[in-house]
Design a protein around this motif. Structure first.
Motif, short mmCIF file in Angstrom:
data_model
loop_
_atom_site.label_atom_id
_atom_site.label_comp_id
_atom_site.label_asym_id
_atom_site.label_seq_id
_atom_site.Cartn_x
_atom_site.Cartn_y
_atom_site.Cartn_z
N GLU A 205 -3.05 60.89 25.21
CA GLU A 205 -1.47 60.72 26.11
C GLU A 205 -0.98 60.36 24.50
OE1 GLU A 205 2.09 60.16 29.07
OE2 GLU A 205 -0.17 59.51 29.44
N ALA A 206 -1.37 59.48 24.00
CA ALA A 206 -0.24 58.76 22.37
C ALA A 206 -0.74 59.11 20.96
CB ALA A 206 -1.07 56.61 22.37
N ARG A 207 -2.00 60.11 21.30
CA ARG A 207 -1.89 60.56 19.66
C ARG A 207 -1.11 60.99 18.96
NH1 ARG A 207 -2.86 64.65 23.06
NH2 ARG A 207 -2.46 66.63 22.56
N GLN A 208 -0.19 61.55 19.57
CA GLN A 208 0.88 62.03 18.37
C GLN A 208 2.16 60.61 18.12
OE1 GLN A 208 2.41 65.16 19.87
NE2 GLN A 208 0.72 67.16 18.60
N LEU A 209 2.14 59.74 19.58
CA LEU A 209 3.14 59.06 19.21
C LEU A 209 2.53 57.76 18.87
CD1 LEU A 209 6.10 58.64 19.96
CD2 LEU A 209 5.37 57.47 22.63
N TRP A 210 1.86 57.47 18.47
CA TRP A 210 1.06 56.06 17.69
C TRP A 210 1.10 55.83 16.77
CZ3 TRP A 210 0.22 51.41 18.35
CH2 TRP A 210 -0.39 50.73 17.49
N PRO A 211 0.84 56.48 15.95
CA PRO A 211 1.17 56.71 14.30
C PRO A 211 1.86 57.08 14.11
CG PRO A 211 -1.42 58.49 15.08
CD PRO A 211 -0.06 58.44 16.40
N LEU A 212 2.89 57.57 14.99
CA LEU A 212 4.57 57.59 14.47
C LEU A 212 4.92 56.44 14.53
CD1 LEU A 212 6.28 59.87 13.58
CD2 LEU A 212 7.10 59.76 16.04
#
Length: 281
Positions: A205-212
């Motif tokens: 669920e965090a794969r896009q939000l985490w790097p951002l």
């Protein structure tokens, strides 16, 4: 409907003082803002209410039960129109915005108040991608300030207008969130002076939000190492660790992840990730 934020581990100290409040009707935020600000008045803080509308309209929103009448007369309660303060499409300067609140906090203390507390509906400041990016950076930066200074804030965002994905980009930069689905929180309320605190779960669920979130947080290294207090982290997968290694490589730093979990160290070794060191706490 958004689900509540996942919570894992032990809450950070004083984390309740910076909360992201998602709402679907403006009246919901106004009611919660009144309660939040009344708590501040009760402990001797100066409080500020920021929302759309002119001064008389904003004061009327607070004058529903008499709790703010005296404070409005003596300057303990202040209001500010977001419409009058910012022109349409304004992209905030993160450092400049923090400096404004630092000055307001210092002025409140000099006037004899115990601190400074803000409830702000910031929906109109995050409508474009550029606004959202800048304001997310500001949210993390001001959280660092609040972690060590007597300032508290409730940041309101209209979920119906902005959408859950956009508000999650802001919520993950707060220690706490209400009615916003974000799998993790990367914030400044650390236990040990680390560059940031990390709580929640880093999964698919965090794969896009985490790097951002990592890029926007712009974590500060000390002696060549960027330390993250992840005592409140409940899970981290290999993708999130790889994103951490990528971040370390771009920033020319070593990221030290302090966690109670045993699996991250094994994954770092198995994946041969460079730039990431795991310490058990």
């Amino acid at each position: 409907m958004q689900t509540p934020t996942k919570r894992t581990g032990t809450p950070s100290p004083a984390a309740r003082h910076h909360v992201c409040w998602g709402y679907r009707r403006p009246a919901e935020f106004v009611a919660e803002a009144r309660e939040f600000l009344a708590e501040g008045l009760a402990v001797g803080e100066r409080v500020l209410y920021v929302a759309p509308g002119d001064q008389s309209f904003l004061e009327a929103q607070l004058r529903t039960d008499g709790r703010f009448d005296e404070g409005l007369r003596r300057g303990a309660v202040q209001v500010a129109s977001v419409d009058a303060t910012y022109t349409t499409g304004t992209v905030v300067d993160p450092a400049g915005q923090v400096e404004l609140y630092a000055t307001a906090t210092a002025e409140a203390l000099a006037a004899g108040f115990s601190g400074f507390r803000v409830a702000a509906d910031a929906t109109s400041l995050v409508r474009t991608p550029a606004q959202l990016d800048a304001f997310a950076r500001y949210e993390h930066l001001v959280d660092r300030f609040m972690a060590t200074q007597p300032m508290s804030a409730m940041c309101g965002y209209d979920l119906a207008e902005l959408g859950g994905d956009a508000v999650a980009q802001l919520a993950c930069m707060h220690p706490r969130a209400h009615e916003v689905a974000t799998p993790f929180h990367l914030h400044g309320h650390t236990r040990d002076g680390s560059a940031a605190a990390l709580e929640g779960e880093l999964d698919m669920e965090a794969r896009q939000l985490w790097p951002l979130a990592l890029e926007r947080a712009d974590l500060r290294p000390t002696a060549g190492a960027t330390v993250i207090d992840a005592a409140g982290l409940g899970f981290i997968d290999h993708r999130s660790l790889s994103a951490l290694a990528d971040y370390a490589g771009r920033r020319g730093t070593e990221v030290v992840l302090k966690t109670r979990l045993s699996t991250p160290a094994r994954l770092v070794e198995l994946l041969d990730l460079t730039g990431v060191r795991v310490e058990r706490v």
